[in-house]
Design a protein around this motif. Structure first.
Motif, mmCIF file in Angstrom:
data_model
loop_
_atom_site.group_PDB
_atom_site.id
_atom_site.type_symbol
_atom_site.label_atom_id
_atom_site.label_comp_id
_atom_site.label_asym_id
_atom_site.label_seq_id
_atom_site.Cartn_x
_atom_site.Cartn_y
_atom_site.Cartn_z
ATOM 1 N N SER A 177 -22.888 -57.848 -116.101
ATOM 2 C CA SER A 177 -24.301 -58.203 -116.259
ATOM 3 C C SER A 177 -24.431 -59.318 -117.290
ATOM 4 O O SER A 177 -24.427 -59.053 -118.485
ATOM 5 C CB SER A 177 -25.086 -56.967 -116.709
ATOM 6 O OG SER A 177 -26.443 -57.272 -116.872
ATOM 7 N N PRO A 178 -24.554 -60.558 -116.844
ATOM 8 C CA PRO A 178 -24.587 -61.686 -117.790
ATOM 9 C C PRO A 178 -25.933 -61.819 -118.506
ATOM 10 O O PRO A 178 -26.639 -62.799 -118.346
ATOM 11 C CB PRO A 178 -24.285 -62.891 -116.897
ATOM 12 C CG PRO A 178 -24.781 -62.490 -115.548
ATOM 13 C CD PRO A 178 -24.575 -60.999 -115.452
ATOM 14 N N LEU A 179 -26.273 -60.808 -119.287
ATOM 15 C CA LEU A 179 -27.541 -60.789 -120.019
ATOM 16 C C LEU A 179 -27.330 -61.143 -121.480
ATOM 17 O O LEU A 179 -26.285 -60.859 -122.060
ATOM 18 C CB LEU A 179 -28.164 -59.391 -119.952
ATOM 19 C CG LEU A 179 -28.523 -58.854 -118.572
ATOM 20 C CD1 LEU A 179 -28.940 -57.395 -118.678
ATOM 21 C CD2 LEU A 179 -29.625 -59.686 -117.952
ATOM 22 N N ILE A 180 -28.361 -61.713 -122.095
ATOM 23 C CA ILE A 180 -28.317 -62.013 -123.522
ATOM 24 C C ILE A 180 -28.308 -60.722 -124.330
ATOM 25 O O ILE A 180 -27.558 -60.573 -125.287
ATOM 26 C CB ILE A 180 -29.514 -62.896 -123.921
ATOM 27 C CG1 ILE A 180 -29.383 -64.265 -123.271
ATOM 28 C CG2 ILE A 180 -29.633 -63.015 -125.427
ATOM 29 C CD1 ILE A 180 -30.606 -65.147 -123.434
ATOM 30 N N LYS A 181 -29.135 -59.774 -123.945
ATOM 31 C CA LYS A 181 -29.289 -58.528 -124.696
ATOM 32 C C LYS A 181 -28.008 -57.690 -124.618
ATOM 33 O O LYS A 181 -27.509 -57.393 -123.539
ATOM 34 C CB LYS A 181 -30.461 -57.716 -124.154
ATOM 35 C CG LYS A 181 -31.797 -58.399 -124.320
ATOM 36 C CD LYS A 181 -32.217 -58.352 -125.760
ATOM 37 C CE LYS A 181 -33.644 -58.826 -125.915
ATOM 38 N NZ LYS A 181 -34.097 -58.739 -127.263
ATOM 39 N N PRO B 223 -28.271 -53.596 -122.885
ATOM 40 C CA PRO B 223 -28.250 -53.495 -121.420
ATOM 41 C C PRO B 223 -26.940 -54.003 -120.812
ATOM 42 O O PRO B 223 -26.440 -53.439 -119.837
ATOM 43 C CB PRO B 223 -29.427 -54.356 -120.963
ATOM 44 C CG PRO B 223 -30.308 -54.493 -122.145
ATOM 45 C CD PRO B 223 -29.423 -54.386 -123.347
ATOM 46 N N ARG B 224 -26.382 -55.051 -121.403
ATOM 47 C CA ARG B 224 -25.108 -55.590 -120.915
ATOM 48 C C ARG B 224 -23.998 -54.569 -121.106
ATOM 49 O O ARG B 224 -23.182 -54.324 -120.203
ATOM 50 C CB ARG B 224 -24.806 -56.898 -121.660
ATOM 51 C CG ARG B 224 -23.649 -57.682 -121.115
ATOM 52 C CD ARG B 224 -23.594 -59.106 -121.662
ATOM 53 N NE ARG B 224 -24.016 -59.313 -123.011
ATOM 54 C CZ ARG B 224 -23.256 -59.126 -124.093
ATOM 55 N NH1 ARG B 224 -22.017 -58.717 -123.968
ATOM 56 N NH2 ARG B 224 -23.734 -59.357 -125.301
ATOM 57 N N ALA B 225 -23.956 -53.946 -122.276
ATOM 58 C CA ALA B 225 -22.937 -52.933 -122.563
ATOM 59 C C ALA B 225 -23.117 -51.718 -121.663
ATOM 60 O O ALA B 225 -22.137 -51.170 -121.138
ATOM 61 C CB ALA B 225 -23.009 -52.524 -124.035
ATOM 62 N N GLU B 226 -24.361 -51.283 -121.478
ATOM 63 C CA GLU B 226 -24.611 -50.121 -120.611
ATOM 64 C C GLU B 226 -24.153 -50.385 -119.180
ATOM 65 O O GLU B 226 -23.573 -49.503 -118.542
ATOM 66 C CB GLU B 226 -26.101 -49.759 -120.624
ATOM 67 C CG GLU B 226 -26.552 -49.139 -121.923
ATOM 68 C CD GLU B 226 -28.050 -48.923 -121.992
ATOM 69 O OE1 GLU B 226 -28.464 -48.090 -122.803
ATOM 70 O OE2 GLU B 226 -28.812 -49.590 -121.247
#
Length: 181
Positions: free
Chosen positions: A88-92, A95-98
């Protein structure tokens, strides 16, 4: 979450060992302590862990430390390694870790199931699975993170296709399926 669980079990405390840091611009501030990580990964592997989720701050901007950690995990023998910017290429971070943890947890049993279904089919038969986004993917590329909400996506796509076949373009639908609902 997995790291916290494992640390509570008294086996792993990576935060104090790795000391790596990449800033929000993607610059390496502190290099990854590869020796400490290799030791921790080997110990976790000896303790029976076979799936590895890797999530580090700002890896969406620069995944160099996660890629290095993945190489170490592969060398130790982990069959499942999920990197957060790939999952999941998210900044946050959270959520990315989850998503990486979800992928590392679900992909091994999902892979066994997909392989079992594929082995029961005649040679040359294409096998695709519906992903959470509603799209189909080849069985070889189907991952745990993409399987969580495939039911609702399938219901929506089915409703749209049935509506088009009936000549309706304005539809309201509700797919009431198991855990998703």
């Amino acid at each position: 979450a997995v790291r916290a669980f494992y640390r509570q079990a008294g086996r792993l405390d990576l935060a104090n060992k790795l000391r790596e840091r990449i800033d929000a611009e993607g610059r390496v501030l502190r290099p990854l302590n590869q020796a400490a990580l290799a030791e921790a990964l080997e110990q976790a592997h000896r303790d029976g862990l076979r799936a590895c989720a890797i999530a580090l701050l700002h890896s969406w901007k620069n995944p160099v430390h996660e890629l290095a950690a993945a190489e170490l995990a592969r060398a130790v023998g982990y069959p499942q390694i999920s990197l957060s910017p790939q999952a999941s290429p998210l900044i946050k971070f959270v959520p990315r870790a989850e998503t990486a943890i979800l992928d590392a947890t679900l992909s091994p049993p999902l892979r066994r199931y997909v392989d079992q279904v594929a082995s029961a089919l005649p040679a040359g038969v294409a096998l695709e699975f519906m992903q959470s986004n509603g799209g189909l993917t080849d069985a070889a590329h189907f991952q745990g993170k993409d399987s969580v909400l495939s039911g609702p996506a399938g219901g929506l796509i089915g409703m749209a296709k049935a509506g088009r076949a009936a000549g309706c373009s304005k539809l309201i639908g509700f797919d009431m399926g198991g855990t998703s609902t």
